[in-house]
Design a protein around this motif. Sequence first.
Motif, PDB file in Angstrom:
ATOM      1  N   GLY A  66       0.790  -1.231   0.000  1.00 37.58           N
ATOM      2  CA  GLY A  66       0.000   0.000   0.000  1.00 37.58           C
ATOM      3  C   GLY A  66       0.819   1.276   0.000  1.00 37.58           C
ATOM      4  O   GLY A  66       0.317   2.341   0.316  1.00 37.58           O
ATOM      5  N   VAL A  67       2.111   1.183  -0.334  1.00 42.13           N
ATOM      6  CA  VAL A  67       2.971   2.371  -0.380  1.00 42.13           C
ATOM      7  C   VAL A  67       2.931   2.920  -1.804  1.00 42.13           C
ATOM      8  O   VAL A  67       3.183   2.196  -2.768  1.00 42.13           O
ATOM      9  CB  VAL A  67       4.418   2.025   0.027  1.00 42.13           C
ATOM     10  CG1 VAL A  67       5.305   3.248  -0.074  1.00 42.13           C
ATOM     11  CG2 VAL A  67       4.448   1.454   1.427  1.00 42.13           C
ATOM     12  N   THR A  68       2.615   4.180  -1.930  1.00 48.60           N
ATOM     13  CA  THR A  68       2.546   4.787  -3.260  1.00 48.60           C
ATOM     14  C   THR A  68       3.931   4.860  -3.890  1.00 48.60           C
ATOM     15  O   THR A  68       4.951   4.752  -3.203  1.00 48.60           O
ATOM     16  CB  THR A  68       1.938   6.198  -3.191  1.00 48.60           C
ATOM     17  OG1 THR A  68       2.767   7.016  -2.366  1.00 48.60           O
ATOM     18  CG2 THR A  68       0.527   6.168  -2.642  1.00 48.60           C
ATOM     19  N   SER A  69       3.953   5.057  -5.190  1.00 48.37           N
ATOM     20  CA  SER A  69       5.229   5.103  -5.931  1.00 48.37           C
ATOM     21  C   SER A  69       6.167   6.171  -5.404  1.00 48.37           C
ATOM     22  O   SER A  69       7.381   6.021  -5.439  1.00 48.37           O
ATOM     23  CB  SER A  69       4.965   5.343  -7.414  1.00 48.37           C
ATOM     24  OG  SER A  69       4.261   4.256  -7.947  1.00 48.37           O
ATOM     25  N   SER A  70       5.628   7.264  -4.884  1.00 46.00           N
ATOM     26  CA  SER A  70       6.479   8.345  -4.378  1.00 46.00           C
ATOM     27  C   SER A  70       6.755   8.203  -2.877  1.00 46.00           C
ATOM     28  O   SER A  70       7.517   8.973  -2.318  1.00 46.00           O
ATOM     29  CB  SER A  70       5.806   9.694  -4.634  1.00 46.00           C
ATOM     30  OG  SER A  70       4.551   9.743  -3.971  1.00 46.00           O
ATOM     31  N   GLY A  71       6.165   7.207  -2.236  1.00 43.20           N
ATOM     32  CA  GLY A  71       6.337   7.013  -0.794  1.00 43.20           C
ATOM     33  C   GLY A  71       7.606   6.271  -0.446  1.00 43.20           C
ATOM     34  O   GLY A  71       8.314   5.758  -1.308  1.00 43.20           O
ATOM     35  N   THR A  72       7.906   6.208   0.856  1.00 39.99           N
ATOM     36  CA  THR A  72       9.084   5.512   1.343  1.00 39.99           C
ATOM     37  C   THR A  72       8.681   4.140   1.862  1.00 39.99           C
ATOM     38  O   THR A  72       7.810   4.018   2.719  1.00 39.99           O
ATOM     39  CB  THR A  72       9.748   6.314   2.489  1.00 39.99           C
ATOM     40  OG1 THR A  72      10.085   7.611   1.995  1.00 39.99           O
ATOM     41  CG2 THR A  72      10.993   5.622   2.996  1.00 39.99           C
ATOM     42  N   MET A  73       9.337   3.105   1.348  1.00 43.49           N
ATOM     43  CA  MET A  73       9.037   1.728   1.723  1.00 43.49           C
ATOM     44  C   MET A  73       9.654   1.425   3.080  1.00 43.49           C
ATOM     45  O   MET A  73      10.784   1.805   3.358  1.00 43.49           O
ATOM     46  CB  MET A  73       9.606   0.776   0.670  1.00 43.49           C
ATOM     47  CG  MET A  73       9.315  -0.670   0.912  1.00 43.49           C
ATOM     48  SD  MET A  73       7.585  -1.118   0.751  1.00 43.49           S
ATOM     49  CE  MET A  73       7.371  -1.078  -1.009  1.00 43.49           C
ATOM     50  N   SER A  74       8.905   0.741   3.946  1.00 46.07           N
ATOM     51  CA  SER A  74       9.465   0.308   5.221  1.00 46.07           C
ATOM     52  C   SER A  74       9.552  -1.209   5.234  1.00 46.07           C
ATOM     53  O   SER A  74       8.797  -1.897   4.557  1.00 46.07           O
ATOM     54  CB  SER A  74       8.621   0.814   6.395  1.00 46.07           C
ATOM     55  OG  SER A  74       7.334   0.251   6.355  1.00 46.07           O
ATOM     56  N   ASP A  75      10.489  -1.719   5.993  1.00 44.72           N
ATOM     57  CA  ASP A  75      10.805  -3.138   6.025  1.00 44.72           C
ATOM     58  C   ASP A  75      10.677  -3.631   7.462  1.00 44.72           C
ATOM     59  O   ASP A  75      11.088  -2.945   8.391  1.00 44.72           O
ATOM     60  CB  ASP A  75      12.238  -3.328   5.510  1.00 44.72           C
ATOM     61  CG  ASP A  75      12.572  -4.765   5.209  1.00 44.72           C
ATOM     62  OD1 ASP A  75      11.746  -5.437   4.578  1.00 44.72           O
ATOM     63  OD2 ASP A  75      13.661  -5.203   5.596  1.00 44.72           O
TER      64      ASP A  75
END
Length: 87
Positions: A66-75
Amino acid sequence: MKANVDGINQVTVGTTIDGTAVKLRVGEITGAAGYQDAAFSRIEAKRALAGGATLTVSYDDYEDTGVTSSGTMSDTQLLEVDLSVKF
């Protein structure tokens, strides 16, 4: 399936090594247009112990969906140890 997910690809492999069942699962969740893809993996080892007890150790590593293309991915990483004892 979530509206922001196009599909899921997954491979699972399992075997037994010296009496310990080992399972590895890796995959990727394909994001819909405007969302990032998210990868996940899990390794699990399960072994029967003396007296009917069972030990299971698992490690998960997954990215948020659910992270948008411009968002920051969390792990996220998760280690779980489960000792099941029968009485």
